[in-house]
Each structure stands twice: as structure tokens, then as C-alpha cells.
Motif scaffolding. Structure first.
Motif, short mmCIF file in Angstrom:
data_model
loop_
_atom_site.label_atom_id
_atom_site.label_comp_id
_atom_site.label_asym_id
_atom_site.label_seq_id
_atom_site.Cartn_x
_atom_site.Cartn_y
_atom_site.Cartn_z
N SER A 1 0.83 -1.25 -0.12
CA SER A 1 -0.17 -0.10 0.21
C SER A 1 0.85 1.26 -0.12
CB SER A 1 -1.11 0.12 1.28
OG SER A 1 -0.31 -0.18 2.55
N THR A 2 2.21 1.31 0.12
CA THR A 2 2.98 2.42 0.01
C THR A 2 4.38 2.31 -0.87
OG1 THR A 2 4.37 1.68 2.12
CG2 THR A 2 2.28 2.70 2.60
N LYS A 3 4.91 3.32 -1.27
CA LYS A 3 5.83 3.44 -1.96
C LYS A 3 7.18 2.50 -1.28
CE LYS A 3 9.14 6.41 -4.39
NZ LYS A 3 9.51 7.58 -5.03
N GLU A 4 7.08 2.77 0.16
CA GLU A 4 8.34 2.08 0.99
C GLU A 4 8.15 0.51 0.90
OE1 GLU A 4 6.54 4.64 1.90
OE2 GLU A 4 8.09 6.20 2.03
N GLU A 5 6.87 0.15 0.98
CA GLU A 5 6.66 -1.42 0.91
C GLU A 5 6.90 -1.98 -0.34
OE1 GLU A 5 2.99 -1.94 4.43
OE2 GLU A 5 2.44 -1.84 2.14
N GLN A 6 6.42 -1.20 -1.66
CA GLN A 6 6.82 -1.64 -2.89
C GLN A 6 8.38 -1.69 -3.00
OE1 GLN A 6 4.38 -2.51 -5.37
NE2 GLN A 6 6.54 -3.58 -5.95
N ASN A 7 9.21 -0.71 -2.52
CA ASN A 7 10.63 -0.66 -2.60
C ASN A 7 11.21 -1.99 -1.87
OD1 ASN A 7 10.43 1.48 -4.20
ND2 ASN A 7 10.86 3.04 -2.64
N ALA A 8 10.77 -2.04 -0.61
CA ALA A 8 11.22 -3.02 0.14
C ALA A 8 10.88 -4.43 -0.62
CB ALA A 8 10.72 -3.14 1.41
N PHE A 9 9.86 -4.75 -1.04
CA PHE A 9 9.50 -5.95 -1.71
C PHE A 9 10.41 -6.23 -3.00
CE2 PHE A 9 7.14 -8.48 -5.14
CZ PHE A 9 6.56 -9.26 -4.32
N ASN A 10 10.62 -5.14 -3.89
CA ASN A 10 11.47 -5.13 -4.97
C ASN A 10 12.99 -5.54 -4.66
OD1 ASN A 10 9.29 -4.32 -6.71
ND2 ASN A 10 9.83 -2.24 -6.73
N VAL A 11 13.39 -4.81 -3.45
CA VAL A 11 14.57 -5.29 -2.90
C VAL A 11 14.94 -6.82 -2.64
CG1 VAL A 11 16.21 -4.88 -1.00
CG2 VAL A 11 15.35 -2.86 -2.16
N VAL A 12 13.85 -7.16 -1.91
CA VAL A 12 13.84 -8.63 -1.61
C VAL A 12 13.89 -9.48 -2.81
CG1 VAL A 12 12.68 -10.59 -0.07
CG2 VAL A 12 12.93 -8.29 0.69
N ALA A 13 13.19 -9.25 -3.62
CA ALA A 13 12.78 -10.07 -4.79
C ALA A 13 13.97 -10.23 -5.66
CB ALA A 13 11.37 -9.48 -5.57
N ARG A 14 14.66 -9.14 -5.59
CA ARG A 14 16.06 -9.21 -6.40
C ARG A 14 16.94 -10.23 -6.03
NH1 ARG A 14 15.35 -3.31 -7.32
NH2 ARG A 14 16.57 -2.96 -5.33
N GLU A 15 16.97 -10.45 -4.90
CA GLU A 15 17.82 -11.21 -4.45
C GLU A 15 17.32 -12.76 -4.25
OE1 GLU A 15 20.70 -10.31 -3.05
OE2 GLU A 15 20.43 -8.28 -2.89
N LEU A 16 16.28 -13.26 -4.80
CA LEU A 16 15.57 -14.38 -4.98
C LEU A 16 15.65 -15.32 -6.23
CD1 LEU A 16 12.48 -13.82 -2.90
CD2 LEU A 16 14.69 -14.31 -2.11
N ASP A 17 15.72 -16.50 -6.13
CA ASP A 17 15.74 -17.30 -7.36
C ASP A 17 14.17 -17.49 -7.62
OD1 ASP A 17 14.36 -19.17 -5.97
OD2 ASP A 17 16.26 -20.46 -5.80
N PRO A 18 13.94 -17.96 -9.17
CA PRO A 18 12.37 -17.81 -9.68
C PRO A 18 11.43 -18.60 -8.58
CG PRO A 18 14.03 -18.19 -11.35
CD PRO A 18 14.68 -18.07 -10.13
N GLN A 19 11.91 -19.57 -7.99
CA GLN A 19 11.10 -20.46 -7.15
C GLN A 19 10.87 -19.70 -5.76
OE1 GLN A 19 12.75 -24.17 -5.64
NE2 GLN A 19 10.70 -24.59 -4.50
N ASP A 20 11.75 -18.87 -5.43
CA ASP A 20 11.42 -18.15 -4.07
C ASP A 20 10.76 -17.10 -4.40
OD1 ASP A 20 12.86 -20.15 -2.20
OD2 ASP A 20 14.56 -18.90 -2.43
N LYS A 21 10.83 -16.37 -5.42
CA LYS A 21 10.02 -15.18 -5.94
C LYS A 21 8.46 -15.78 -5.88
CE LYS A 21 13.42 -12.73 -8.61
NZ LYS A 21 13.75 -12.24 -9.95
#
Length: 470
Positions: free
Chosen positions: A59-79
């Protein structure tokens, strides 16, 4: 944190002497649960007095940024799993001590330094996989590859508690180790399945360079009497700081060698072994329960309350459950055990016991239980001992129940040592006679407890008896 007086004994749960194999446990579940899932009447448990609202969208820009940061560190299965956590409402849960969300803690893991030898990508994967399926929590130590033998041996030789004369003697100590961390694996499962943000916070803190976490606990959950609560904290040698008249902040940390095992599992986790996060959480809780004496290298403990050198006794398990979840747990003891470690009777009838467990489940609470394997359960029983003599103990978690077509209750459980990353089922006819103790809400346990003492009183009495005997 009270317990029933009768039937108290100091059996260590999940000690290294294994009396029944994972395949035997599965066999018990398969052969005695005779009706199919379609034939069974499900008991649906609905939480009471809980906030069921949850968010499934960022719901916020901060949450979206945090989600993107985490997702970049993950392989396709963990995403995919990360997206699943968002859709299920788990990712944005804030049921943690500091009200941080699961996502907040994942973002911290991704953007801040981890402890030496730990990989943030591996830790993120550990946490996400566990939250997506808490049944993946295991207690198996893992084999020691040659590349890790040297630091393991060095730690053993430097430990003044052990007097190894030769390197061969120390090396022998590392062979054939079996995990005794089932009580702490149960508490870890409770965190991951019921307090997801707090589990993520534990993982974030314990894998950081400080290798510790802090927990705020209400004194009344430790004991109704303030002085007695402080006695318990001191007895367990746990670092603490009084916040006010109602609350205390405790510091939880693993033993000094837990990091070596976590480093090993970061690079060499095989099959159903513990992951690095499991290692640090379980070692931390074992250290707390054993009065800061746990040794992760050889999975042994010392401490004042227990006689055996592996596992935890019921009082110690109840303490870590109280601390980790900040809740008042009454440990109901069901079996009457004589000096020869033979079950001679029960504190209440099985229908009463069953109803206590079901009533607890209806509150959307898991029930951590200690079961005793009988001599007759062993592949090769000792014919010189009674069939109902206790041959070992194990800690598992009841998460639900259902009724078979024949009317028998089937308990749905999590077992961290059954080599199955899913539920395992036990019929009441098998489980209830083997049920030694269960952690219950105080009001439910009070229905049948005739006489109670605070846990610290029982522990002190047992400790003094042990000292006098020695």
C-alpha cells in the motif's frame, strides 16, 4: 507457568538415544489411521477473540521498494513463494515484538550485513521457504564435511568442559551424532506458523553480526509472583533488563559454536537437514532452556535442572515456550511414572485429556506435547522390562484433529524428526496412552489440576533432591 505436582519426573525429551525410527512413526500413522481422508469428519477450528484482518496488497511506496529489494535477491522459485506470502496475507503481518512486518525483516536481511560466513541470499530463502511451509522445519544436525572438521575439532579441544587426550578421541565424539533439539524445533514451528513476523525478526537478529535477539516478556507469564519470576530468570542465567513493574527485556543468544554449524549448513545443507536459520533459532532456544550451557558442536548440555546431557526436561521446555511466545503456559502432566521409569497410571481419563487438547485447538493455538515411547514400541524391546516401561521421549506439536468414521479422534501433528515435510497423524488410541505432558492455557488445565505448584518450586525441589542424592 504452573504445572501439576503428581507424576513429575526429569525425563529428557528428544535425547540422542533414538528408540523409534522415522519410518516406524510413519508406519504407526499409516497403519492405525485406517480411514481415508474422504471418510473422515473434519473438526474445523475457528480462532476466538483474534483479529482476522490482513493485507494482501502493498500500500505504500516504501513497501513496494522493500518488496523489490527482497525479490531481486531470490531465485524464480523463491519469488513465487514471496508472492504467495503476499497473497496469503503473511508478508505484511506485523505480529512481532516491535510491530515490524515479515517484509520489514526480510528487507533488513537483504540490506544489512549478516554474521560471518552467512549468505543473505541463503538466509532469505530459508525464511521464505519456512514461512511458506513451516513443516519444512527439521532438527537433523547434518553431516560434517572434511572442510569443516578442523574448526569443529578445534572448538572441542579448546572447550575446558571436555578433557580430550587425543585428536582421535575428539574426532570420535563427532561421529554418529543425533539431534536432541525437538523441544526447540516445536517452539520454532509455533513461531513460524502462528507468529510469522516474530519468526522473521528472530531470523533477522540471530543471523546478524550481533548473533542475538531481545524479547519483551510480561513477568506474570513467567510467574504470578514477581519475586518468583525473577528467581526463574536468574536460575536460567538469562540476561535481562527490567522495563517496568510488569515487563522484562531478555536477551536470547545461541552458544558460541552455533555459528560454525550455521556456516556449515549455509554451504552443505542436504536433504532434510536443518537449514542455517533452524540451527541458530534452535541453538538459541536450547541455550536458553539449558541455562546457557548448550554445545552446538556435539549437541550436549549441562545445567542445574537435568541429569542427562542431551535434550530438555519438561520444565525447561515450558520456560522457553513462555519466553519465545510471551504467554503463560501450564504444563499438564498426565502420566504417573515410578522410580523405574514405568508408567503406572494417569492423572485423568483419556476423554478428559482429549477434550483439553481439542479445546485448546479451538482457540487457534497449537499444543506442544511430550510423548514417551514404551519398551514395546522398540524394534528390539528389552524383554526384562515391562511393556509400558519408558524407552525414550520425544516432543511434537498437535496442530489439529479430525474424527474418523469409526468415531476415533485422529490428531494431526508436526514432527521435526519424521523425515516428512508435512503433517503426520496419530490416532488417540496410540497417542493418549503415551502422552506425558502438554502445554495448555491455564484455565483449561485448571479444570482437572487438583494441586498446583509454580514451576520454579518443582524445579528447585528436584534440583535439591538431585544434589542430595549425589
Amino acid at each position: 507457568m504452573t504445572m501439576c505436582v503428581n507424576g513429575v519426573n526429569s525425563l529428557n525429551y528428544c535425547a540422542q538415544t533414538q528408540t523409534i525410527s522415522p519410518s516406524q512413526k510413519a508406519s504407526i500413522s499409516d497403519t492405525k489411521t485406517t480411514t481415508s481422508t474422504q471418510q473422515q469428519k473434519q473438526i474445523h477450528f475457528k480462532a476466538t477473540n483474534t483479529n482476522t484482518s490482513f493485507r494482501t496488497k502493498l500500500s505504500t511506496k516504501e513497501e513496494q521498494n522493500a518488496f523489490n529489494v527482497v525479490a531481486r535477491e531470490l531465485d524464480p522459485q523463491d519469488k513465487k513463494l514471496l508472492n504467495g506470502l503476499l497473497k496469503s496475507g503473511i508478508l505484511l503481518k506485523n505480529n512481532s515484538d516491535d510491530k515490524s512486518t515479515v517484509l520489514d525483516n526480510l528487507n533488513q536481511i537483504a540490506t544489512t550485513q549478516r554474521a560471518e560466513g552467512l549468505d543473505k541470499k541463503v538466509i532469505l530463502s530459508n525464511v521464505i521457504k519456512t514461512l511458506a511451509n513451516p513443516f519444512t522445519i527439521n532438527q537433523k544436525l547434518g553431516d560434517i564435511p572434511e572442510s569443516f572438521k578442523a574448526p569443529f575439532l578445534q572448538s572441542l579441544l579448546e572447550n575446558k568442559e571436555y578433557d580430550f587426550k587425543t585428536m582421535q578421541e575428539a574426532d570420535t565424539k563427532l561421529k554418529g551424532l543425533m539431534s536432541s533439539t525437538c523441544p526447540t524445533a516445536c517452539v520454532e514451528f509455533n513461531l513460524a506458523s502462528k507468529h510469522q513476523a516474530e519468526f522473521a525478526r528472530f531470523a533477522k537478529d540471530l543471523t546478524s553480526p550481533k548473533l542475538s535477539t531481545e524479547k519483551i516478556v510480561e513477568f506474570r507469564n513467567i510467574s504470578k509472583n514477581l519475586g518468583e519470576a525473577v528467581w526463574i530468570l536468574n536460575a536460567f542465567k538469562i540476561p535481562y533488563e527490567v522495563i517496568d513493574k510488569d515487563r522484562v527485556k531478555v536477551t536470547l543468544k545461541p552458544d558460541k559454536d552455533a555459528l560454525i554449524r550455521a556456516q556449515m549448513q549455509t554451504k552443505h545443507q542436504d536433504g532434510l537437514e536443518r537449514n542455517a536459520t533452524d540451527v541458530l533459532i534452535q541453538s538459541t532456544l536450547m541455550n536458553v532452556g539449558s541455562q546457557q550451557t548448550y554445545n552446538s558442536i556435539i549437541d550436549e548440555r549441562k545445567g542445574d535442572f537435568a541429569v542427562e546431557k542431551t535434550g530438555l526436561i519438561e520444565f525447561e521446555k515450558t520456560f522457553i515456550e513462555t519466553i519465545a511466545e510471551n504467554k503463560s503456559t501450564t504444563s499438564m502432566l498426565y502420566q504417573q511414572v515410578d522410580d523405574n521409569m514405568t508408567v503406572t497410571g494417569y492423572e485423568c481419563d483419556f476423554n478428559t485429556t482429549k477434550q483439553q487438547i481439542i479445546d485448546t485447538l479451538k482457540r487457534d493455538e497449537n499444543v506442544i506435547i511430550g510423548i514417551t515411547y514404551f519398551e514395546k514400541d522398540k524394534e528390539q524391546p528389552d524383554l526384562n522390562r515391562p511393556e509400558n516401561a519408558i524407552a525414550g521421549g520425544h516432543e511434537i506439536t498437535i496442530i489439529g484433529a479430525k474424527t474418523a468414521k469409526n468415531g476415533e479422534t485422529i490428531f494431526i501433528c508436526q514432527d521435526s524428526d519424521d523425515e516428512i515435510n508435512a503433517t503426520i497423524e496419530f490416532p488417540e488410541s496410540w497417542l493418549l496412552p503415551r502422552l506425558h505432558h502438554a502445554g495448555l492455557p491455564e484455565d483449561i488445565a485448571a479444570r482437572t489440576i487438583k494441586e498446583t505448584k509454580e514451576n520454579w518450586q518443582i524445579a528447585l525441589e528436584n534440583y535439591n533432591q538431585t544434589k542430595r542424592a549425589s
